[in-house]
Design an enzyme around this catalytic site. Structure first.
Site, PDB file in Angstrom:
ATOM      1  CG  ASP A  25      39.030  42.994  42.530  1.00 14.78           C
ATOM      2  OD1 ASP A  25      39.965  43.840  43.068  1.00 14.78           O
ATOM      3  OD2 ASP A  25      39.320  41.928  42.187  1.00 14.78           O
ATOM      4  CD  GLU A  26      33.561  44.151  46.350  1.00 16.81           C
ATOM      5  OE1 GLU A  26      34.586  44.916  46.468  1.00 16.81           O
ATOM      6  OE2 GLU A  26      33.409  43.392  47.007  1.00 16.81           O
ATOM      7  N   GLY A  27      34.729  48.069  42.928  1.00 23.10           N
ATOM      8  CA  GLY A  27      34.763  49.494  42.394  1.00 23.10           C
ATOM      9  C   GLY A  27      34.923  50.339  43.553  1.00 23.10           C
ATOM     10  CE  LYS A  28      37.243  47.224  48.008  1.00 24.80           C
ATOM     11  NZ  LYS A  28      37.075  46.212  46.965  1.00 24.80           N
ATOM     12  CE  LYS A  30      32.444  55.822  39.485  1.00 28.44           C
ATOM     13  NZ  LYS A  30      31.612  55.820  38.108  1.00 28.44           N
ATOM     14  N   GLY A  52      43.827  46.508  45.243  1.00 22.00           N
ATOM     15  CA  GLY A  52      44.182  47.100  43.959  1.00 22.00           C
ATOM     16  C   GLY A  52      43.171  47.924  43.702  1.00 22.00           C
ATOM     17  CG  HIS A  53      41.376  50.274  46.103  1.00 17.46           C
ATOM     18  ND1 HIS A  53      40.894  50.622  47.377  1.00 17.46           N
ATOM     19  CD2 HIS A  53      41.126  48.791  46.338  1.00 17.46           C
ATOM     20  CE1 HIS A  53      40.668  49.652  48.020  1.00 17.46           C
ATOM     21  NE2 HIS A  53      40.690  48.519  47.518  1.00 17.46           N
ATOM     22  CD  GLN A 239      42.107  43.018  50.817  1.00 16.42           C
ATOM     23  OE1 GLN A 239      41.968  43.547  52.267  1.00 16.42           O
ATOM     24  NE2 GLN A 239      42.720  43.404  50.309  1.00 16.42           N
ATOM     25  CB  THR A 254      42.197  38.614  52.740  1.00 17.21           C
ATOM     26  OG1 THR A 254      43.608  39.138  52.929  1.00 17.21           O
ATOM     27  CG2 THR A 254      40.877  39.462  53.477  1.00 17.21           C
ATOM     28  NE  ARG A 324      39.786  42.079  39.287  1.00 15.72           N
ATOM     29  CZ  ARG A 324      39.411  43.201  38.965  1.00 15.72           C
ATOM     30  NH1 ARG A 324      38.631  43.884  38.276  1.00 15.72           N
ATOM     31  NH2 ARG A 324      40.413  44.025  39.507  1.00 15.72           N
ATOM     32  CE  LYS A 350      33.802  46.537  35.923  1.00 17.20           C
ATOM     33  NZ  LYS A 350      35.291  46.093  36.217  1.00 17.20           N
ATOM     34  CB  THR A 433      26.672  54.344  34.053  1.00 15.87           C
ATOM     35  OG1 THR A 433      27.226  55.751  34.352  1.00 15.87           O
ATOM     36  CG2 THR A 433      25.434  54.237  34.958  1.00 15.87           C
TER      37      THR A 433
HETATM   38  P1  GDP Z   1      38.435  47.939  44.130  1.00 12.68           P
HETATM   39  O1  GDP Z   1      39.317  47.035  44.327  1.00 12.68           O
HETATM   40  O2  GDP Z   1      36.795  47.566  44.646  1.00 12.68           O
HETATM   41  O3  GDP Z   1      38.676  49.232  44.161  1.00 12.68           O
HETATM   42  O4  GDP Z   1      38.051  47.595  42.266  1.00 12.68           O
HETATM   43  P2  GDP Z   1      39.047  47.516  41.081  1.00 12.68           P
HETATM   44  O5  GDP Z   1      39.661  48.935  40.926  1.00 12.68           O
HETATM   45  O6  GDP Z   1      40.150  46.235  41.506  1.00 12.68           O
HETATM   46  O7  GDP Z   1      38.226  46.918  40.008  1.00 12.68           O
HETATM   47  C1  GDP Z   1      37.077  47.765  39.538  1.00 12.68           C
HETATM   48  C2  GDP Z   1      37.430  48.061  38.005  1.00 12.68           C
HETATM   49  O8  GDP Z   1      36.235  48.397  37.648  1.00 12.68           O
HETATM   50  C3  GDP Z   1      38.420  49.186  37.855  1.00 12.68           C
HETATM   51  O9  GDP Z   1      39.277  49.224  36.687  1.00 12.68           O
HETATM   52  C4  GDP Z   1      37.402  50.487  37.744  1.00 12.68           C
HETATM   53  O10 GDP Z   1      38.197  51.516  36.858  1.00 12.68           O
HETATM   54  C5  GDP Z   1      36.446  49.817  36.800  1.00 12.68           C
HETATM   55  N1  GDP Z   1      35.059  50.481  37.248  1.00 12.68           N
HETATM   56  C6  GDP Z   1      34.480  50.895  38.345  1.00 12.68           C
HETATM   57  N2  GDP Z   1      33.260  51.262  38.044  1.00 12.68           N
HETATM   58  C7  GDP Z   1      32.976  50.919  36.991  1.00 12.68           C
HETATM   59  C8  GDP Z   1      31.648  50.951  36.044  1.00 12.68           C
HETATM   60  O11 GDP Z   1      30.695  51.584  36.537  1.00 12.68           O
HETATM   61  N3  GDP Z   1      31.791  50.473  34.852  1.00 12.68           N
HETATM   62  C9  GDP Z   1      33.002  49.990  34.174  1.00 12.68           C
HETATM   63  N4  GDP Z   1      32.869  49.829  32.960  1.00 12.68           N
HETATM   64  N5  GDP Z   1      34.207  49.976  34.862  1.00 12.68           N
HETATM   65  C10 GDP Z   1      34.186  50.631  36.165  1.00 12.68           C
HETATM   66  P1  IMO Z   2      40.609  44.897  46.765  1.00 12.88           P
HETATM   67  O1  IMO Z   2      40.787  45.719  47.573  1.00 12.88           O
HETATM   68  C1  IMO Z   2      40.129  40.727  45.111  1.00 12.88           C
HETATM   69  C2  IMO Z   2      42.106  37.682  47.436  1.00 12.88           C
HETATM   70  C3  IMO Z   2      43.272  36.747  46.783  1.00 12.88           C
HETATM   71  C4  IMO Z   2      43.047  35.453  47.408  1.00 12.88           C
HETATM   72  C5  IMO Z   2      42.479  35.908  48.853  1.00 12.88           C
HETATM   73  C6  IMO Z   2      43.771  35.809  50.075  1.00 12.88           C
HETATM   74  O2  IMO Z   2      41.220  45.272  45.302  1.00 12.88           O
HETATM   75  O3  IMO Z   2      39.118  44.354  46.500  1.00 12.88           O
HETATM   76  P2  IMO Z   2      45.679  37.527  50.396  1.00 12.88           P
HETATM   77  O4  IMO Z   2      47.021  38.091  49.638  1.00 12.88           O
HETATM   78  O5  IMO Z   2      44.876  38.832  50.897  1.00 12.88           O
HETATM   79  O6  IMO Z   2      46.276  36.659  51.526  1.00 12.88           O
HETATM   80  O7  IMO Z   2      44.768  36.705  49.558  1.00 12.88           O
HETATM   81  O8  IMO Z   2      42.105  37.037  48.837  1.00 12.88           O
HETATM   82  N1  IMO Z   2      42.247  38.913  47.444  1.00 12.88           N
HETATM   83  C7  IMO Z   2      41.594  40.051  47.019  1.00 12.88           C
HETATM   84  N2  IMO Z   2      40.706  39.787  45.850  1.00 12.88           N
HETATM   85  N3  IMO Z   2      40.381  42.108  45.518  1.00 12.88           N
HETATM   86  C8  IMO Z   2      41.162  42.252  46.399  1.00 12.88           C
HETATM   87  O9  IMO Z   2      41.443  43.391  47.205  1.00 12.88           O
HETATM   88  C9  IMO Z   2      41.861  41.040  47.163  1.00 12.88           C
HETATM   89  N4  IMO Z   2      42.935  41.232  48.261  1.00 12.88           N
HETATM   90  C10 IMO Z   2      43.143  39.928  48.315  1.00 12.88           C
HETATM   91  O10 IMO Z   2      43.130  36.935  45.312  1.00 12.88           O
HETATM   92  O11 IMO Z   2      41.848  34.728  46.937  1.00 12.88           O
HETATM   93 MG    MG Z   3      40.947  45.733  43.437  1.00 16.39          MG
END
Ligand code: GDP
Ligand code: IMO
Ligand code: MG
Length: 449
Positions: A25-28, A30, A52-53, A239, A254, A324, A350, A433
Site C-alpha cells: 500500500d505504498e502507492g504503487k 498511482k 488493491g491498487h 504487496q 504473503t 491500516r 504521501k 504529493t
Molecule cells: P498500492 O497498493 O501500493 O497501489 O497502494 P494503495 O492504492 O493500496 O494505497 C495508497 C493510497 O494512497 C491510495 O488511496 C492512493 O490513492 C493514495 N495515494 C497515493 N499517493 C498519494 C500521495 O502522494 N498523497 C496522498 N495523499 N495519497 C496518495
Molecule cells: P498491495 O498490492 C498490504 C497482507 C495481508 C496479510 C498478509 C498475507 O495493495 O500493496 P494474503 O492474503 O496475501 O495471504 O495475506 O499480507 N497483504 C497486503 N497488505 N497490501 C497488499 O497488497 C497486501 N496483500 C497482502 O494483509 O497481512
Molecule cells: Mg494496496
C-alpha cells in the site's frame, strides 16, 4: 557481427520494475499509472487479487486488484504473468467492472496460460485456517481471505490447476476431482469446516473459461516482441518487500516473492532485461494484518501522530476495508528493502500527509538485546524485540499537496527527504504529493536514467 549486434540492441525497449519497499500500500498503483505514458505494456508478475491498487485520474478513483494499472491508459497492453495466482471468477468480474466504466479490456489484456488458479476451496481453506489460528492462540496472519496462500501451496506441490487447464474440460475435470478430494479431506477432517461440492465449481469454471480463452497468451514472448520493436514495458509489483515469502517478516507475510528479482521469473523475461528498479516508499509506514512493526504508533486517540497519519492518509485497506496500522518511516527496514531489490531509485509517496506535524521522526536503527543494529533483522522474534532509535526533524506548516516542483517544497520537507536519502544511500528520483496522477515531482525519469 559486433556492429549489427549494437544496432539491434539500440532498438530494444527499456523495462522498469515498480516494487513496494514496505508492507504494501505504498502507492504503487498511482506511480505505475503515472509511468505508463512511457510504456507499451504493463505486467503483473506475482500475488493475486489480494492486491488493491488505487488510481485517481482527474478526481475519479478506480481500484484495481488483478488487472495491471496500465489498463487506465488507452492502447496499453496489460499482461498477467505466470507468477500471478488467478481467481477466474474474480478476474471476469474485474473485467466487467472496468468495462462498465467504459474501458476496453478484452482486446488488450493477456493472461499467461501458466498461472495457477485460485478456486473456491482455496478461499475456504484460507479462511478456516485463520479461524483455527485464532482459536488455538497461534495468532492470525490477518490474510485477505482470497485463497492466495493455499493456491501457491498447490503450485509448489505440483498439483495446481492452471489457466491452460481451462481449455481442456476433461483434463480439468480429472484434476479438479483429485484436488477437491484433498481439500475436502482437510476442510472436514482437520479444519472442521464444510466440504464443497464438485459440480457447481466445475460448471462455473467452464462458463468463465469461455470468456478467458481468447485472452490466453504466451506472455514472455509478447513482452519480448514489444521490447524488440523498441517499446518499453513496466512491471507492476504487488504487496511489498517486507511481505515477501523469503525476505519478509515470516510467517507474517504473503505467499509470493514480491521483490524485483521475481519480475523476471514471474513473467518469463530474462533478468538482464530489467533496467531500472523503482522502489515505492511511503513517507511514513503502514501495515495491514498481523506481525511485527517496530515504528508502530497507536491510531485510535485523536490528537496523536498515529491518528493523524491514519485519518489524513485515509489509511483503510482497499481490499478488506480494515484500518491500516500506522507508524513512522523505518529507514533501517528500508535499507534492507533497497539491498534485496537492487533499487535504482525511490519514489517517496504521501509526503503531503506529513503536512502540519510539528515534529517528524525516522527510525534509523534499533536496540536489540543491548546492541545497536542498523538494518532490520531477519527473525520475526528479533524484530518484535527491536526498540527503534529515532532521528527527529522539525516539520512544516505549509501545504505540499499537489506540488509538482522540488524547489516549491517547504525547506524542512526538502531537508527531511535529503536526510533520508543520505541515510539509506539510494537516490530519491520521484516524490508524490497527492493521490492524483498529476500530483508528482520528477527528479530523474526511470525510463531515462
Ligand atoms: P498500492 O497498493 O501500493 O497501489 O497502494 P494503495 O492504492 O493500496 O494505497 C495508497 C493510497 O494512497 C491510495 O488511496 C492512493 O490513492 C493514495 N495515494 C497515493 N499517493 C498519494 C500521495 O502522494 N498523497 C496522498 N495523499 N495519497 C496518495
Ligand atoms: P498491495 O498490492 C498490504 C497482507 C495481508 C496479510 C498478509 C498475507 O495493495 O500493496 P494474503 O492474503 O496475501 O495471504 O495475506 O499480507 N497483504 C497486503 N497488505 N497490501 C497488499 O497488497 C497486501 N496483500 C497482502 O494483509 O497481512
Ligand atoms: Mg494496496
Amino acid at each position: 557481427m559486433q556492429a549489427s549486434n549494437v544496432a539491434a540492441r539500440s532498438s530494444v525497449g527499456r523495462n522498469v520494475v515498480v516494487v513496494g519497499t514496505q508492507w504494501g500500500d505504498e502507492g504503487k498503483g498511482k506511480v505505475v499509472d503515472w509511468l505508463t505514458d512511457h510504456a507499451e505494456g504493463v505486467v503483473r508478475f506475482q500475488g493475486g487479487h489480494n492486491a488493491g491498487h488505487t488510481l485517481v485520474i482527474k478526481g475519479r478513483k478506480t481500484a484495481l486488484q488483478l488487472i495491471p494499472s496500465g489498463i487506465m491508459r488507452d492502447g496499453v497492453a496489460c499482461f498477467i504473468g505466470n507468477g500471478v495466482v488467478v481467481d477466474p471468477s474474480h478476474l471476469l468480474s474485474e473485467i466487467e467492472r472496468l468495462e462498465a466504466i467504459g474501458l476496453s479490456v478484452r482486446d488488450r489484456l493477456f493472461l499467461s496460460e501458466s498461472c495457477p488458479l485460485i478456486l473456491p476451496f482455496h478461499v475456504e481453506v484460507d479462511k478456516a485456517r485463520e479461524a483455527v489460528r485464532e482459536t488455538s492462540g497461534a495468532g492470525k496472519i490477518g490474510t485477505t481471505g482470497k485463497g492466495i496462500g493455499p493456491a501457491y501451496e498447490d503450485k509448489v506441490a505440483r498439483r495446481a490447476l492452471r489457466v491452460q487447464d481451462l481449455k481442456h474440460p476433461e483434463r480439468f475435470e480429472k484434476k479438479l476431482r483429485e484436488l477437491l478430494d484433498l481439500h475436502n479431506f482437510a476442510l472436514e477432517g482437520y479444519l472442521k469446516a464444510q466440504r464443497l461440492e464438485f459440480q457447481p465449481i466445475f460448471d462455473h469454471a467452464m462458463k468463465v473459461a469461455e470468456h478467458l480463452k481468447p485472452m490466453m497468451a504466451d506472455v514472455g514472448v509478447q513482452i519480448a516482441a514489444i521490447n524488440a520493436r523498441g517499446g518499453n514495458v513496466l512491471f507492476e509489483g504487488a504487496q511489498g518487500t517486507l511481505l515477501d515469502i523469503d525476505h519478509g517478516t515470516y510467517p507474517y507475510v504473503t505467499s509470493s516473492n514480491c521483490v524485483a528479482g521475481n519480475a523476471a521469473a514471474g513473467s518469463g523475461v530474462g533478468p538482464d532485461r530489467l533496467h531500472y528498479i523503482l522502489g515505492i516508499t511511503k513517507a511514513y509506514t503502514t501495515r495491514v494484518g498481523g506481525g511485527p512493526f517496530p515504528t508502530e504508533l497507536g491510531i485510535e486517540e485523536p490528537g496523536t501522530v498515529g491518528h493523524h497519519l491514519s485519518t489524513v492518509g485515509q489509511e483503510r485497506g482497499t481490499v478488506t476495508g480494515r484500518a491500516r496500522r500506522c507508524g513512522w518511516l523505518d529507514a533501517a527496514a528500508l535499507k534492507r528493502a533497497i539491498l534485496i531489490n537492487g533499487v535504482s531509485g525511490l519514489c517517496i509517496t504521501k509526503l503531503d500527509v506529513l503536512d502540519g506535524l510539528e515534529e517528524i521522526k525516522v527510525g534509523v536503527g534499533y536496540m536489540l538485546n543491548g546492541q545497536r543494529v542498523d538494518i532490520l533483522p531477519l527473525d520475526a522474534d528479533d524484530i518484535v524485540a527491536c526498540d527503534p532509535i529515532y532521528e527527529s526533524f522539525p516539520g512544516w506548516s505549509e501545504s505540499t499537496a499537489g506540488i509538482t516542483q522540488w524547489d516549491q517544497l517547504p525547506q524542512n520537507a526538502r531537508r527531511y527527504l535529503e536526510r533520508v536519502q543520505a541515510y539509506i544511500g539510494a537516490p530519491i528520483d520521484m516524490v508524490s504529493t497527492g493521490p492524483d496522477r498529476d500530483h508528482t515531482i520528477l527528479l530523474r525519469h526511470p525510463y531515462k536514467a
